[in-house]
Design a protein around this motif. Structure first.
Motif, short mmCIF file in Angstrom:
data_model
loop_
_atom_site.label_atom_id
_atom_site.label_comp_id
_atom_site.label_asym_id
_atom_site.label_seq_id
_atom_site.Cartn_x
_atom_site.Cartn_y
_atom_site.Cartn_z
N MET A 1 28.75 16.23 13.40
CA MET A 1 28.53 17.41 14.30
C MET A 1 29.37 18.41 14.14
SD MET A 1 25.90 17.84 16.58
CE MET A 1 25.29 18.08 18.24
N THR A 2 30.57 18.29 14.19
CA THR A 2 31.46 19.30 14.05
C THR A 2 31.53 19.99 13.09
OG1 THR A 2 33.30 17.77 13.13
CG2 THR A 2 33.51 18.00 15.58
N THR A 3 30.98 19.57 11.94
CA THR A 3 30.68 20.43 10.64
C THR A 3 29.62 21.24 10.84
OG1 THR A 3 31.46 18.56 9.19
CG2 THR A 3 30.22 20.23 8.09
N LEU A 4 28.69 20.77 11.44
CA LEU A 4 27.39 21.74 11.84
C LEU A 4 27.73 22.89 12.84
CD1 LEU A 4 24.50 22.47 11.50
CD2 LEU A 4 23.99 20.71 13.33
N ALA A 5 28.65 22.51 13.77
CA ALA A 5 28.95 23.35 14.81
C ALA A 5 29.86 24.43 14.34
CB ALA A 5 29.83 22.75 16.18
N GLY A 6 30.85 24.01 13.25
CA GLY A 6 31.66 24.99 12.57
C GLY A 6 30.94 25.92 11.77
N ALA A 7 29.84 25.20 11.08
CA ALA A 7 29.21 26.25 10.33
C ALA A 7 28.28 27.07 11.01
CB ALA A 7 28.04 25.36 9.35
N TRP A 8 27.96 26.72 12.16
CA TRP A 8 26.97 27.78 13.19
C TRP A 8 27.94 28.79 13.39
CZ3 TRP A 8 22.64 29.54 14.26
CH2 TRP A 8 22.39 30.37 15.44
N ARG A 9 29.27 28.35 13.97
CA ARG A 9 30.26 29.42 14.43
C ARG A 9 30.66 30.59 13.05
NH1 ARG A 9 32.56 25.30 17.08
NH2 ARG A 9 34.04 24.79 15.47
N GLY A 10 30.73 29.88 12.09
CA GLY A 10 30.97 30.69 10.99
C GLY A 10 29.83 31.75 10.37
N LEU A 11 28.64 31.17 10.76
CA LEU A 11 27.59 31.95 10.60
C LEU A 11 27.23 33.26 11.49
CD1 LEU A 11 24.77 32.64 8.76
CD2 LEU A 11 23.74 31.12 10.40
N ARG A 12 27.62 32.67 12.79
CA ARG A 12 27.50 33.85 14.09
C ARG A 12 28.62 34.79 13.89
NH1 ARG A 12 27.93 30.62 19.00
NH2 ARG A 12 29.49 32.37 19.61
N TRP A 13 29.81 34.53 13.29
CA TRP A 13 30.88 35.35 12.95
C TRP A 13 30.49 36.28 11.95
CZ3 TRP A 13 33.35 36.16 8.37
CH2 TRP A 13 34.46 37.29 8.46
N TRP A 14 29.96 35.81 10.64
CA TRP A 14 29.30 36.59 9.73
C TRP A 14 28.72 37.62 10.04
CZ3 TRP A 14 24.99 37.28 6.70
CH2 TRP A 14 25.45 37.93 5.54
N VAL A 15 27.19 37.18 10.48
CA VAL A 15 26.31 38.17 10.98
C VAL A 15 26.81 39.07 12.10
CG1 VAL A 15 24.01 38.06 12.54
CG2 VAL A 15 24.35 36.31 10.79
N GLY A 16 27.50 38.86 12.83
CA GLY A 16 28.19 39.63 14.13
C GLY A 16 29.17 40.71 13.34
N SER A 17 29.67 40.46 12.26
CA SER A 17 30.80 41.05 11.41
C SER A 17 29.83 42.16 10.65
CB SER A 17 31.60 40.41 10.19
OG SER A 17 32.43 39.66 11.25
N VAL A 18 28.70 41.76 10.22
CA VAL A 18 27.92 42.41 9.39
C VAL A 18 27.20 43.56 10.18
CG1 VAL A 18 25.55 42.56 7.95
CG2 VAL A 18 27.57 40.92 7.26
N LEU A 19 26.78 43.14 11.39
CA LEU A 19 26.04 44.01 12.15
C LEU A 19 26.89 44.82 13.19
CD1 LEU A 19 23.15 41.66 13.46
CD2 LEU A 19 22.99 43.18 11.78
N GLY A 20 28.15 44.78 13.03
CA GLY A 20 29.16 45.59 13.58
C GLY A 20 29.48 45.31 15.09
N ASP A 21 29.33 44.02 15.46
CA ASP A 21 29.61 43.58 16.89
C ASP A 21 31.02 43.46 17.29
OD1 ASP A 21 27.12 43.06 17.27
OD2 ASP A 21 27.15 40.63 17.11
N THR A 22 31.91 43.38 16.09
CA THR A 22 33.49 43.39 16.32
C THR A 22 34.07 44.63 16.02
OG1 THR A 22 33.81 42.46 14.16
CG2 THR A 22 33.62 40.94 15.88
#
Length: 63
Positions: free
Chosen positions: A1-22
């Motif tokens: 479960m932690t691997t899935l949660a880490g993958a989800w956080r990584g995906l959210r970070w990447w999408v947010g970075s691409v879209l300019g959220d940060t």
């Protein structure tokens, strides 16, 4: 479960970075580090300035 949660956080970070959220947070950090006496614009002012700059100098954008 932690691997899935880490993958989800990584995906959210990447999408947010691409879209300019940060982008604003990174700009404020840069401004405070390199120009500590400069006034920090609000997030709304930052985005208005950024879009105005893109409109004035479109560069190699597709649209």
């Amino acid at each position: 479960m932690t691997t899935l949660a880490g993958a989800w956080r990584g995906l959210r970070w990447w999408v947010g970075s691409v879209l300019g959220d940060t982008a604003y947070a990174r700009y404020v950090e840069h401004l405070r580090r390199t120009h500590p006496d400069a006034a920090v614009p609000t997030e709304r002012e930052y985005w208005r300035q950024r879009y105005a700059e893109q409109d004035a100098n479109p560069g190699a954008r597709c649209c």
